[in-house]
Design a protein around this motif. Sequence first.
Motif, short mmCIF file in Angstrom:
data_model
loop_
_atom_site.label_atom_id
_atom_site.label_comp_id
_atom_site.label_asym_id
_atom_site.label_seq_id
_atom_site.Cartn_x
_atom_site.Cartn_y
_atom_site.Cartn_z
N HIS A 11 0.80 -1.01 0.53
CA HIS A 11 -0.11 -0.27 -0.17
C HIS A 11 0.93 1.23 -0.05
N HIS A 13 0.88 5.27 -2.32
CA HIS A 13 0.01 5.81 -3.55
C HIS A 13 1.27 5.93 -4.17
N HIS A 189 -9.90 1.53 0.35
CA HIS A 189 -10.17 2.54 1.61
C HIS A 189 -11.01 2.43 2.71
N HIS A 213 -5.76 -0.01 5.49
CA HIS A 213 -6.27 0.39 6.81
C HIS A 213 -6.71 -0.24 7.33
N ASP A 270 2.08 4.22 3.02
CA ASP A 270 0.88 5.09 2.46
C ASP A 270 1.56 5.90 1.39
ZN LIG Z 1 -3.51 4.94 0.79
#
Ligand SMILES: [Zn+2]
Length: 322
Positions: A11, A13, A189, A213, A270
């Motif tokens: 995970h 971005h 998410h 998450h 993240d």
């Molecule tokens: Zn994320």
Amino acid sequence: MTLHLKKVELHCHLEGAAPPELTAAQARKYGVDISGELRGGAYVWHDFASFLECYDKVSEVYRTEEDYARLTETYLDELAGINTIYSELIVSPDHGKRIGLGADAYISGICEGIRRAREKSGIEARLIVTGERHFGPESVIGAAEYAAKAGNPLITGFNLAGEERMGRVADYARAFDIARDAGLGLTIHAGEVCGAFSVADALDAVHPSRIGHGVRAVEDVDLVKRLADLGTVLEVCPGSNIALGVFPDFASHPLRRLKEAGVRVTISSDDPPFFHTSLAREYELAAEAFGFSDAEIDAMTRTAIEAAFVDEETRKALLARL
Ligand SMILES: [Zn+2]
Ligand SMILES: Nc1ncnc2[nH]cnc12
């Protein structure tokens, strides 16, 4: 020390991994004033909504295929340098469209970055196309259709990110149907900014194998048991949660409680520089702040490989490298 441990990240971005120095250089190159979003070598935001705005503004200084190739290569090189063998990058063709590059060139630049990094270090990577809730359901369906039709072997998953407080998961279910029918892995998410109901919504409407998450599921014991029984894998990003104020400190973060309740958990970063973290730091936190042994951390890495959106041959090869 966790540097010696093999690592996997499910995970992250891509634009969220943009090093501030590279973003500053990109802004100079295109004559963009980024002083509202980047000051003193750090990204500037103060809550979840302003973080998303900052993220979208930063993304606008990556404009060409080569910009995206360099960004991807830079991040994967960093991961390979800390013993990472596999990375899933969350990418948003909508960002490619918004800057006028187009979705195909956006993805093609990213794939070139993956190729360059893999050639140097052997790191494997796959792409999870994401829709952004705050761009609206139509745009999320467009992202799913793009991922489904792309026929790109590196695109193996579909996600829903962005403003979790916007709409309910059911509003986006059609996009997940399109992605599922195309054989893509599904993650979403949920339970990051919103509470346990959001995770339950995701399970009810989408039945994903993973949740991004999901940590606020801890507010509902029955839901925690449901996650454990289903074997749903949580992509937990502790540094992100603390930076965004989801929990006040690591002592109150539920990673260990979820794991001990039988939920399958993994560790990711993240949007690392936005949250003053890195995958290396997340692994360190697992040891130092959460007290996990090397064997326990390896078990989470193994869970990540088991849950990765890859073909079985690649999964076997990754498990062998671990
Ligand atoms: Zn994320
Ligand atoms: N942590 C996050 N939550 C939701 N959407 C995001 N987009 C980038 N980072 C995100």
